[in-house]
Design a protein around this motif. Sequence first.
Motif, PDB file in Angstrom:
ATOM      1  N   TYR A   1       0.876  -1.178   0.000  1.00 35.26           N
ATOM      2  CA  TYR A   1       0.000   0.000   0.000  1.00 35.26           C
ATOM      3  C   TYR A   1       0.903   1.215   0.000  1.00 35.26           C
ATOM      4  CZ  TYR A   1      -3.717   3.238   1.199  1.00 35.26           C
ATOM      5  OH  TYR A   1      -4.611   4.274   1.179  1.00 35.26           O
ATOM      6  N   GLY A   2       0.909   1.940  -1.096  1.00 36.84           N
ATOM      7  CA  GLY A   2       1.838   3.060  -1.229  1.00 36.84           C
ATOM      8  C   GLY A   2       3.252   2.526  -1.210  1.00 36.84           C
ATOM      9  N   ASP A   3       4.054   2.981  -0.275  1.00 35.05           N
ATOM     10  CA  ASP A   3       5.429   2.483  -0.164  1.00 35.05           C
ATOM     11  C   ASP A   3       5.597   1.515   1.003  1.00 35.05           C
ATOM     12  OD1 ASP A   3       5.076   4.309   1.847  1.00 35.05           O
ATOM     13  OD2 ASP A   3       7.036   5.249   1.617  1.00 35.05           O
ATOM     14  N   ARG A   4       4.504   1.073   1.603  1.00 33.46           N
ATOM     15  CA  ARG A   4       4.553   0.154   2.743  1.00 33.46           C
ATOM     16  C   ARG A   4       4.214  -1.258   2.304  1.00 33.46           C
ATOM     17  NH1 ARG A   4       3.180   2.626   7.735  1.00 33.46           N
ATOM     18  NH2 ARG A   4       3.820   0.629   8.560  1.00 33.46           N
ATOM     19  N   ARG A   5       4.846  -2.230   2.926  1.00 35.63           N
ATOM     20  CA  ARG A   5       4.618  -3.644   2.619  1.00 35.63           C
ATOM     21  C   ARG A   5       4.320  -4.401   3.907  1.00 35.63           C
ATOM     22  NH1 ARG A   5       7.076  -5.330  -2.270  1.00 35.63           N
ATOM     23  NH2 ARG A   5       8.088  -3.597  -3.302  1.00 35.63           N
ATOM     24  N   ARG A   6       3.511  -5.442   3.776  1.00 34.01           N
ATOM     25  CA  ARG A   6       3.217  -6.318   4.913  1.00 34.01           C
ATOM     26  C   ARG A   6       2.968  -7.703   4.364  1.00 34.01           C
ATOM     27  NH1 ARG A   6      -1.283  -8.043   8.291  1.00 34.01           N
ATOM     28  NH2 ARG A   6      -0.553  -8.161  10.428  1.00 34.01           N
ATOM     29  N   SER A   7       3.467  -8.714   5.053  1.00 28.60           N
ATOM     30  CA  SER A   7       3.206 -10.083   4.623  1.00 28.60           C
ATOM     31  C   SER A   7       3.013 -10.972   5.845  1.00 28.60           C
ATOM     32  CB  SER A   7       4.348 -10.614   3.752  1.00 28.60           C
ATOM     33  OG  SER A   7       5.561 -10.574   4.457  1.00 28.60           O
ATOM     34  N   VAL A   8       2.305 -12.059   5.618  1.00 31.79           N
ATOM     35  CA  VAL A   8       2.058 -13.048   6.667  1.00 31.79           C
ATOM     36  C   VAL A   8       2.345 -14.432   6.110  1.00 31.79           C
ATOM     37  CG1 VAL A   8       0.358 -11.692   7.954  1.00 31.79           C
ATOM     38  CG2 VAL A   8      -0.393 -13.158   6.106  1.00 31.79           C
ATOM     39  N   ARG A   9       2.668 -15.333   6.999  1.00 29.81           N
ATOM     40  CA  ARG A   9       2.908 -16.726   6.626  1.00 29.81           C
ATOM     41  C   ARG A   9       2.010 -17.590   7.491  1.00 29.81           C
ATOM     42  NH1 ARG A   9       5.570 -21.361   8.053  1.00 29.81           N
ATOM     43  NH2 ARG A   9       6.636 -22.474   6.376  1.00 29.81           N
ATOM     44  N   ALA A  10       1.318 -18.503   6.842  1.00 31.01           N
ATOM     45  CA  ALA A  10       0.448 -19.417   7.570  1.00 31.01           C
ATOM     46  C   ALA A  10       0.793 -20.846   7.183  1.00 31.01           C
ATOM     47  CB  ALA A  10      -1.016 -19.133   7.250  1.00 31.01           C
ATOM     48  N   GLU A  11       0.734 -21.724   8.148  1.00 33.98           N
ATOM     49  CA  GLU A  11       0.872 -23.155   7.854  1.00 33.98           C
ATOM     50  C   GLU A  11      -0.537 -23.711   7.785  1.00 33.98           C
ATOM     51  OE1 GLU A  11       2.829 -27.135   9.784  1.00 33.98           O
ATOM     52  OE2 GLU A  11       3.873 -25.222  10.048  1.00 33.98           O
ATOM     53  N   ILE A  12      -0.829 -24.372   6.678  1.00 37.29           N
ATOM     54  CA  ILE A  12      -2.182 -24.839   6.395  1.00 37.29           C
ATOM     55  C   ILE A  12      -2.192 -26.359   6.326  1.00 37.29           C
ATOM     56  CG2 ILE A  12      -4.103 -24.674   4.768  1.00 37.29           C
ATOM     57  CD1 ILE A  12      -3.242 -21.974   5.960  1.00 37.29           C
TER      58      ILE A  12
END
Length: 132
Positions: free
Chosen positions: A97-108
């Motif tokens: 979003y704009g110049d910001r990043r976010r990520s998540v990791r899930a074990e499924i």
Amino acid sequence: GQVLLVALVVLLLTSIAASLLVSSLMVRLRLARAEAIEIHLQALTDAAMAKALASLARDASFSGFAPELLAGDNGSIWSRVEPLVPPRVALMAGAIYGDRRRSVRAEILLTSGPPKVISWAATRERADGNVP
């Protein structure tokens, strides 16, 4: 002469108080904007994870989706699925979003029913924007 001096002191004190008030409001506005961006980024990341989970529920061989811009938005979402020990997979999902990043990791856990999330955590990104 003294009335003029008192008026100048009152004017000086009033201008100092006004500048402190403006500074305080600017700090609050900056914090509110930062919070709004963070909330938007979290919502986009959750949307990426939800879309990926829905795709996994339809097709266990789903491997993720390429970054896609959201209509009318300043952001994009993506996901990637990596196999682990069957029937588990690692699902990475993120947003920009704009110049910001976010990520998540899930074990499924892939079962005959809907996929089950075993663990979920935010991940750190490298300087190039990729997730380790």
